[in-house]
Design a protein around this motif. Structure first.
Motif, mmCIF file in Angstrom:
data_model
loop_
_atom_site.group_PDB
_atom_site.id
_atom_site.type_symbol
_atom_site.label_atom_id
_atom_site.label_comp_id
_atom_site.label_asym_id
_atom_site.label_seq_id
_atom_site.Cartn_x
_atom_site.Cartn_y
_atom_site.Cartn_z
ATOM 1 N N VAL A 162 0.845 -1.184 0.000
ATOM 2 C CA VAL A 162 0.000 0.000 0.000
ATOM 3 C C VAL A 162 0.885 1.241 0.000
ATOM 4 O O VAL A 162 1.795 1.361 0.805
ATOM 5 C CB VAL A 162 -0.943 0.002 1.225
ATOM 6 N N GLN A 163 0.612 2.198 -0.915
ATOM 7 C CA GLN A 163 1.347 3.454 -0.988
ATOM 8 C C GLN A 163 0.345 4.590 -1.086
ATOM 9 O O GLN A 163 -0.743 4.423 -1.610
ATOM 10 C CB GLN A 163 2.242 3.475 -2.228
ATOM 11 N N ALA A 164 0.755 5.724 -0.588
ATOM 12 C CA ALA A 164 -0.109 6.907 -0.679
ATOM 13 C C ALA A 164 -0.183 7.377 -2.115
ATOM 14 O O ALA A 164 0.690 7.104 -2.916
ATOM 15 C CB ALA A 164 0.437 8.006 0.215
ATOM 16 N N GLY A 165 -1.230 8.108 -2.441
ATOM 17 C CA GLY A 165 -1.368 8.693 -3.768
ATOM 18 C C GLY A 165 -2.103 7.797 -4.711
ATOM 19 O O GLY A 165 -2.956 7.001 -4.324
ATOM 20 N N SER A 169 -2.462 -0.848 -4.981
ATOM 21 C CA SER A 169 -1.991 -1.758 -3.937
ATOM 22 C C SER A 169 -1.843 -3.163 -4.490
ATOM 23 O O SER A 169 -2.330 -3.486 -5.582
ATOM 24 C CB SER A 169 -2.966 -1.755 -2.757
#
Length: 173
Positions: A162-165, A169
């Protein structure tokens, strides 16, 4: 009052066994020994505001009830099992159709079933519905507990990577 000479024959003619040889509309013709009847209506489970339509099959053994021995006023009473159409046996109440489809109820288990000739089936038992085919729902499906697909919980699964922006995912775990 003197009894008519033909009383035994009249009694014998009241109820006779036969075999359906033709079905036309809501009547059928029956072979009773060497005699072939004209069109005779059959007794239905219901024939008023509620109806049950289940015509007798050609080749089905039936009883023919003839008031006063008069075949013109006769009624066919379908449903006598025979070598050509044997009893299915078992304790489950069911209706079987010629293509292999059947609808049944097992009072011991409290289970209702529908099975199509192609293997599609639906079973409804206390606390459980089992469907053996693809399912299409033309409306909203709401689950108050969880939905599990291929072992993955909709409510409790997690994603990896999971990454921001705007990143995507990983697959659910």
């Amino acid at each position: 009052m003197a009894e008519p000479v033909d009383t035994p024959r009249l009694i014998g003619d009241l109820l006779r066994e036969g075999v359906v040889i033709e079905r036309v509309g809501a009547t059928c013709r029956v072979a009773i020994g060497d005699l072939e009847s004209g069109p005779i209506p059959w007794l239905a489970g219901r024939a008023g505001d509620t109806t049950i339509w289940s015509p007798p099959s050609v080749g089905e053994q039936v009883a023919v009830l003839s008031p006063e021995g008069d075949i013109e006023r006769a009624i066919v009473l379908p449903g006598i099992f025979s070598d050509a159409h044997p009893a299915p046996g078992g304790d489950t109440t069911h209706i079987a159709f010629s293509d292999g489809t059947w609808i049944g109820y097992d009072p011991g288990a409290g289970e209702a079933m529908v099975a199509l000739g192609d293997g599609t089936s639906l079973s409804i038992a206390p606390g459980k519905i089992r469907i053996n085919c693809d399912v299409e729902i033309a409306g909203k499906l709401t689950a108050t507990d969880d939905v599990v697909g291929a072992g993955k919980s909709l409510k409790d699964h997690v994603h990896t990577k999971v990454q921001a922006g705007g990143a995507i995912s990983g697959p659910p775990q």
